[in-house]
Design an enzyme around this catalytic site. Structure first.
Site, PDB file in Angstrom:
ATOM      1  CG  ASP A 219      -8.533  -4.402  -2.576  1.00 37.83           C
ATOM      2  OD1 ASP A 219      -9.698  -4.216  -2.184  1.00 37.83           O
ATOM      3  OD2 ASP A 219      -7.861  -3.546  -3.144  1.00 37.83           O
TER       4      ASP A 219
ATOM      5  CG  HIS B 279      -2.071   0.941   1.071  1.00 42.74           C
ATOM      6  ND1 HIS B 279      -1.988   2.282   1.386  1.00 42.74           N
ATOM      7  CD2 HIS B 279      -3.314   0.729   0.579  1.00 42.74           C
ATOM      8  CE1 HIS B 279      -3.147   2.836   1.108  1.00 42.74           C
ATOM      9  NE2 HIS B 279      -3.966   1.931   0.618  1.00 42.74           N
TER      10      HIS B 279
HETATM   11  N1  CMC Z   1       4.281  -7.610  -4.853  1.00 44.74           N
HETATM   12  C1  CMC Z   1       5.617  -7.574  -5.031  1.00 44.74           C
HETATM   13  N2  CMC Z   1       6.372  -6.463  -4.911  1.00 44.74           N
HETATM   14  C2  CMC Z   1       5.741  -5.325  -4.586  1.00 44.74           C
HETATM   15  C3  CMC Z   1       4.346  -5.289  -4.370  1.00 44.74           C
HETATM   16  C4  CMC Z   1       3.620  -6.483  -4.509  1.00 44.74           C
HETATM   17  N3  CMC Z   1       2.299  -6.491  -4.329  1.00 44.74           N
HETATM   18  N4  CMC Z   1       3.978  -4.021  -4.067  1.00 44.74           N
HETATM   19  C5  CMC Z   1       5.088  -3.284  -4.084  1.00 44.74           C
HETATM   20  N5  CMC Z   1       6.164  -4.071  -4.399  1.00 44.74           N
HETATM   21  C6  CMC Z   1       7.556  -3.647  -4.449  1.00 44.74           C
HETATM   22  C7  CMC Z   1       7.848  -2.868  -5.717  1.00 44.74           C
HETATM   23  O1  CMC Z   1       8.293  -3.701  -6.756  1.00 44.74           O
HETATM   24  C8  CMC Z   1       8.888  -1.887  -5.255  1.00 44.74           C
HETATM   25  O2  CMC Z   1      10.129  -2.547  -5.220  1.00 44.74           O
HETATM   26  P1  CMC Z   1      11.487  -1.734  -5.542  1.00 44.74           P
HETATM   27  O3  CMC Z   1      11.578  -0.655  -4.492  1.00 44.74           O
HETATM   28  O4  CMC Z   1      12.544  -2.768  -5.418  1.00 44.74           O
HETATM   29  O5  CMC Z   1      11.326  -1.195  -6.923  1.00 44.74           O
HETATM   30  C9  CMC Z   1       8.497  -1.580  -3.809  1.00 44.74           C
HETATM   31  O6  CMC Z   1       7.765  -2.737  -3.374  1.00 44.74           O
HETATM   32  C10 CMC Z   1       7.632  -0.331  -3.657  1.00 44.74           C
HETATM   33  O7  CMC Z   1       6.532  -0.457  -4.557  1.00 44.74           O
HETATM   34  P2  CMC Z   1       5.889   0.764  -5.345  1.00 44.74           P
HETATM   35  O8  CMC Z   1       5.132   0.237  -6.507  1.00 44.74           O
HETATM   36  O9  CMC Z   1       6.950   1.793  -5.607  1.00 44.74           O
HETATM   37  O10 CMC Z   1       4.920   1.307  -4.226  1.00 44.74           O
HETATM   38  P3  CMC Z   1       3.658   2.230  -4.460  1.00 44.74           P
HETATM   39  O11 CMC Z   1       3.363   2.885  -3.171  1.00 44.74           O
HETATM   40  O12 CMC Z   1       3.831   3.074  -5.663  1.00 44.74           O
HETATM   41  O13 CMC Z   1       2.503   1.149  -4.818  1.00 44.74           O
HETATM   42  C11 CMC Z   1       0.696  -0.349  -4.674  1.00 44.74           C
HETATM   43  C12 CMC Z   1       1.516   0.738  -3.956  1.00 44.74           C
HETATM   44  C13 CMC Z   1      -0.542  -0.674  -3.829  1.00 44.74           C
HETATM   45  C14 CMC Z   1       0.216   0.154  -6.039  1.00 44.74           C
HETATM   46  C15 CMC Z   1       1.584  -1.621  -4.842  1.00 44.74           C
HETATM   47  O14 CMC Z   1       1.987  -2.101  -3.564  1.00 44.74           O
HETATM   48  C16 CMC Z   1       0.884  -2.728  -5.630  1.00 44.74           C
HETATM   49  O15 CMC Z   1       0.916  -2.727  -6.867  1.00 44.74           O
HETATM   50  N6  CMC Z   1       0.201  -3.715  -4.925  1.00 44.74           N
HETATM   51  C17 CMC Z   1      -0.560  -4.724  -5.599  1.00 44.74           C
HETATM   52  C18 CMC Z   1      -1.903  -4.159  -6.015  1.00 44.74           C
HETATM   53  C19 CMC Z   1      -2.839  -3.955  -4.837  1.00 44.74           C
HETATM   54  O16 CMC Z   1      -3.021  -4.839  -4.006  1.00 44.74           O
HETATM   55  N7  CMC Z   1      -3.496  -2.781  -4.799  1.00 44.74           N
HETATM   56  C20 CMC Z   1      -4.519  -2.473  -3.786  1.00 44.74           C
HETATM   57  C21 CMC Z   1      -4.147  -1.311  -2.922  1.00 44.74           C
HETATM   58  S1  CMC Z   1      -5.235  -1.232  -1.472  1.00 44.74           S
HETATM   59  C22 CMC Z   1      -6.789  -0.833  -2.098  1.00 44.74           C
HETATM   60  C23 CMC Z   1      -6.864   0.568  -2.588  1.00 44.74           C
HETATM   61  O17 CMC Z   1      -6.806   1.492  -1.752  1.00 44.74           O
HETATM   62  O18 CMC Z   1      -7.015   0.755  -3.782  1.00 44.74           O
END
Ligand code: CMC
Length: 429
Positions: free
Chosen positions: A364, A306
């Site tokens: 989720d 998140h």
């Molecule tokens: N599985 C594997 N690696 C992950 C995941 C995951 N679900 N989420 C983040 N990472 C890694 C990512 O690859 C990155 O690694 P590095 O720093 O080595 O490049 C690091 O963790 C930080 O990730 P980010 O994408 O820069 O973080 P963000 O804050 O931009 O993204 C997120 C947050 C929710 C989009 C992401 O964690 C994700 O894609 N999760 C899966 C989708 C999901 O479950 N979304 C629902 C969010 S909760 C409901 C809502 O409010 O919508």
């Protein structure tokens, strides 16, 4: 508000910017005069360090795993309140008295029916249309059906639009489902509570009586409550940005629905359940965990991570308990998807990659298991999220419109394209 200032030194010049404190949470540097003072903009793609608005609605502390609606912890609201009361709270700032609750609840119930001509609008969609596509279209189309509540300068019209959106969303979403399975639309009933009414509109058929299970209705209501608002997330910011141009509320909420659809946001509940089903059995979990850690593989563990929560998602805890209750009520405690989910959570929480990056199950991760057990197809999951989040969207939209300092949202950019150049004739390229 504090007297503190932040100093910015560029070359031999120092600029000062006020630091503003909220009621709780980190202070912010007020950079509204930055461009005027320095001729520079900030650069913050994804808005990871940018506060876009002042708000009194929802507070999240991602490190502590705290979520408050108008100051009330989500765990208390999930246990003691209900979605209609939470809607009143988010919209008005205070919990209602008994009389206020009855009046609000009655008003919402009285607005659940859709304009009958909307039936024709539905039948224009393909039967295999995704419920989110229909929901997005139907909400946008509300501005074509309810002209008397599109004037955003009229407080009464704003209020009616707000109630209409909250009240009609369950009907819109339930009908999107009914249409996709070829069953007749079930009209709302005023003697049922909000969640029971929605379940009935989804699962009743004219051929027989439908009795709503109180446990399932309670679980549905909890899912609505937990999804009701989440401060300035992508879809809420979309609603605010759309509304900042003074577009009508139905158009703004349709924009929010569109933004919610993506798998990185609301679409994650659908994607999470599909992933759990694809994994199928606990022995295949290590393979998927390895893929999630492999940077050359775009796969992510859906339902994990998140932007704000870096400790745990308090909504996920309530969801996990609710999932157990629902599966017990339905007599399917040995549900293989739940078993995969529980094992996956355990393995991921012990894995160095997930620990180091602070990736925890989010709301989720478990909501899909509950919705699946209740009988919803995965395609309905995000539409149900949209139904619930409508309350947050309209509350945030209302707050924005009523804010006298509100301006049209207009971010700037760091341009890296070509400098000015002369047009060349097509034959000479
Ligand atoms: N599985 C594997 N690696 C992950 C995941 C995951 N679900 N989420 C983040 N990472 C890694 C990512 O690859 C990155 O690694 P590095 O720093 O080595 O490049 C690091 O963790 C930080 O990730 P980010 O994408 O820069 O973080 P963000 O804050 O931009 O993204 C997120 C947050 C929710 C989009 C992401 O964690 C994700 O894609 N999760 C899966 C989708 C999901 O479950 N979304 C629902 C969010 S909760 C409901 C809502 O409010 O919508």
């Amino acid at each position: 508000m504090t007297e503190k200032n932040a100093k910015l030194v560029i070359g031999d010049k120092t600029y000062e910017f006020p630091i503003i404190s909220g009621s709780v949470g980190p202070d912010v540097i007020d950079i509204r005069t930055l461009y005027k003072q320095t001729g520079l903009f900030t650069f913050d793609p994804g808005y990871t360090s940018t506060g876009s608005t002042e708000s009194q609605i929802t507070y999240i502390d991602g490190d502590e795993g705290t979520l408050l609606y108008r100051g009330y912890p989500i765990e208390q609201l999930a246990e003691k309140s209900n979605f209609v009361e939470v809607a009143y709270l988010l919209l008005n700032g205070e919990l209602p008295t008994a009389a206020e609750y009855d009046k609000f609840s009655e008003t919402v119930i009285r607005h659940t029916m859709l304009h009958e001509q909307i039936v024709k609008f539905y039948t224009g969609f393909r039967r295999d249309a995704h419920p989110m596509a229909i929901t997005c279209g139907a909400v946008g189309a509300m501005s074509a059906f309810y002209h008397d509540s599109t004037d955003i300068t009229d407080e009464k019209q704003r209020e009616i639009a707000t109630i209409r959106l909250i009240a009609k969303m369950p009907t819109i979403v339930a009908w999107a489902y009914k249409y996709s399975i070829g069953q007749p639309f079930v009209y709302p009933r005023n003697d049922l509570d909000f969640a029971s009414n929605f379940l009935r509109m989804c699962f009743a058929v004219p051929a027989e009586e439908y009795e709503v299970s109180p446990t399932l209705a309670r679980a549905m209501d909890r899912i609505f409550t937990l999804h009701a608002d989440h401060e300035q997330n992508a879809s809420t910011s979309t609603v605010r940005l759309a509304g900042s141009s003074h577009a009508n509320p139905f158009a703004c909420i349709a924009a929010g629905v569109a933004s919610l659809w993506g798998p990185a946001h609301g679409g994650a509940n659908e994607a999470a359940l599909m992933m759990l089903r694809e994994i199928g059995t606990p022995d295949r979990i290590p393979e998927y965990v390895a893929r999630a850690k492999d940077k050359s593989d775009p796969f992510r563990l859906m339902g994990f991570g998140h932007r704000v929560y870096k400790n745990y998602d308090p909504r996920a805890k309530v969801m996990q308990e609710t999932a157990r209750e629902v599966l017990a009520e339905l007599g399917v405690e040995n549900n293989p998807t739940l078993q995969v989910a529980q094992q996956l959570e355990k393995i991921a929480l012990e894995d160095e990659y997930f620990v180091e990056k602070k990736l925890y199950p989010n709301v989720d991760f478990y909501s899909g298991i509950i919705l699946d057990a209740i009988g919803f197809p995965t395609s309905m999951f995000t539409a149900i999220f949209a139904l619930a989040r409508t309350v947050g969207w309209v509350s945030q939209w209302k707050e924005m419109i009523e804010d006298p300092t509100q301006k049209i949202g207009r971010p700037r950019q760091l341009y890296t394209g070509s400098d000015s150049r002369d047009y060349t004739d097509i034959g000479t390229r």
